[in-house]
Design an enzyme around this catalytic site. Structure first.
Site, PDB file in Angstrom:
ATOM      1  N   LYS A 252       0.879  -1.160   0.000  1.00 43.42           N
ATOM      2  CA  LYS A 252       0.000   0.000   0.000  1.00 43.42           C
ATOM      3  C   LYS A 252       0.917   1.209   0.000  1.00 43.42           C
ATOM      4  CE  LYS A 252      -2.995   2.835   2.678  1.00 43.42           C
ATOM      5  NZ  LYS A 252      -3.466   3.164   4.029  1.00 43.42           N
TER       6      LYS A 252
ATOM      7  N   ALA B  26      -9.294   5.786   4.338  1.00 42.06           N
ATOM      8  CA  ALA B  26      -9.048   6.906   5.255  1.00 42.06           C
ATOM      9  C   ALA B  26     -10.217   7.878   5.369  1.00 42.06           C
ATOM     10  CB  ALA B  26      -7.800   7.697   4.862  1.00 42.06           C
ATOM     11  N   GLY B  27     -10.468   8.307   6.583  1.00 41.18           N
ATOM     12  CA  GLY B  27     -11.428   9.363   6.840  1.00 41.18           C
ATOM     13  C   GLY B  27     -12.791   8.914   7.310  1.00 41.18           C
TER      14      GLY B  27
ATOM     15  N   ASN C 270      -8.784   2.328   9.825  1.00 36.88           N
ATOM     16  CA  ASN C 270      -8.044   1.953  11.027  1.00 36.88           C
ATOM     17  C   ASN C 270      -8.575   2.702  12.247  1.00 36.88           C
ATOM     18  OD1 ASN C 270      -4.477   1.445  11.697  1.00 36.88           O
ATOM     19  ND2 ASN C 270      -6.163   1.412  13.105  1.00 36.88           N
ATOM     20  N   THR C 271      -8.404   4.037  12.230  1.00 34.44           N
ATOM     21  CA  THR C 271      -8.733   4.828  13.415  1.00 34.44           C
ATOM     22  C   THR C 271     -10.201   4.707  13.826  1.00 34.44           C
ATOM     23  OG1 THR C 271      -7.069   6.383  12.638  1.00 34.44           O
ATOM     24  CG2 THR C 271      -8.483   7.134  14.417  1.00 34.44           C
TER      25      THR C 271
END
Lengths: 68, 261
Positions: free
Chosen positions: B104, B191-192, B213-214
């Site tokens: 990635k 992401a986001g 992830n987050t």
């Protein structure tokens, strides 16, 4: 001889192969990448690659990460 | 869920993936929580970073002791790389560590936003593709850049929904839709994402997968959120395949007028 492993100066015996260095760090069975003086080694070279005085060795592995 | 519409695999560079939710392994409390969250998410692709081994603590545990590379596709990233040279170096190190040719690719442009440096991304991708890597690029929600990445040989593109870790959700759905109609490789929204509805929305728009992830690791209960994300992705995928009704300004009765008194 002095070599630098992951940024730390270490006194090591000579001759020293990459495999012996990894064994001394209990890393020989782990999935690691080894870079010597910015050259990335093939795993098949670990047994025969002799480290030299002043070599800069980087040992890397996988850690948790998403994006950053 | 036994519904077969969810069974069609995602195929990238000839590899089949079962799950359309991909997850990162950062920011968890410990490896056990990481393992449980990944299990709950149903993901079969997990991203990892490449970093120096802790050589002073021989007892330090290894992520791969918890995430079996036989069970999961390990997707190394070049997170934290701000230059083409660094990104290429980390990709090569990841391959040398012996997982696969998958990477990635991230070339980050700016610390505050963590937006991709798309010029650097294309340059690094070209180098790595020439070396036989399967490059999955983390890119901006820019259809032109996405097309360029496809044209140079990326077998999928990974546009962001919003800045990494921001949890803002999909900031520019129209660009994402244009990317999806512009490229004919899988689009993985990366992401986001903040919560399950964001993931569902990405899939409803027609994304092939979502990577996060987050949103999971940072939730109060990461394992429960991992489950929510799994349902969100599945629901969005089903809704996309089922085909939503068009939006109309005025009402349209659901009950027949015929037979009324």
């Amino acid at each position: 001889m002095q070599i630098i492993v992951n940024g730390e100066s270490q006194e090591q015996s000579h001759p020293l192969t990459v495999t012996s260095l990894l064994e001394s760090l209990d890393l020989h069975s782990k999935q690691v990448a080894v870079e010597v003086n910015l050259k990335i080694l093939d795993r098949s070279d670990f047994d025969t690659w002799n480290l030299q005085e002043g070599d800069k060795v980087e040992i890397l592995s996988f850690i948790g990460g998403g994006s950053l | 869920m036994s519904a077969s519409p969810l069974k069609d695999p995602l195929i990238i560079a000839g590899r089949e993936f079962r799950s359309r939710l991909w997850v990162g392994t950062g920011k968890y409390k410990d490896f056990e929580e990481t393992r449980l969250a990944i299990e709950a998410s149903g993901a079969d692709v997990v991203t990892v970073a490449v970093r120096r081994v802790n050589i002073t603590d021989k007892n330090s545990e290894n992520l791969l002791d918890y995430i079996d590379p036989k069970k999961y596709t390990i997707l190394p990233n070049t997170a934290g790389c701000y230059t083409v040279e660094d990104a290429v170096r980390y990709a090569r190190l990841a391959r040398a560590a012996g997982v696969s040719d998958l990477v990635k690719l991230e070339v980050i442009g700016d610390e505050r936003t963590l937006f991709p440096d798309t010029a650097g991304l294309i340059e690094a991708a070209k180098i790595l593709i020439a070396e036989g890597f399967i490059v999955l690029p983390y890119t901006n929600d820019d259809p032109i850049v996405a097309k360029k990445l496809m044209d140079i040989g990326c077998p999928a593109v990974m546009p962001l929904a919003a800045p990494i870790g921001s949890g803002l959700g999909i900031r520019n759905p129209y660009n994402l839709k244009i990317i999806m109609e512009t490229v004919n490789v899988p689009v993985i929204v990366d992401a986001g994402v903040g919560t399950a509805s964001d993931a569902a929305l990405a899939m409803e728009y027609g994304a092939d997968a979502v990577l996060m992830n987050t949103a999971i690791a940072g939730a109060d209960d990461p394992i429960m959120m991992a489950t929510a994300m799994r349902y969100g992705v599945d629901a969005g995928r089903l809704a996309f395949k089922a085909g939503r009704i068009p939006r109309k300004l005025h009402a349209s009765a659901s009950s027949p007028i015929e037979g009324m008194l």
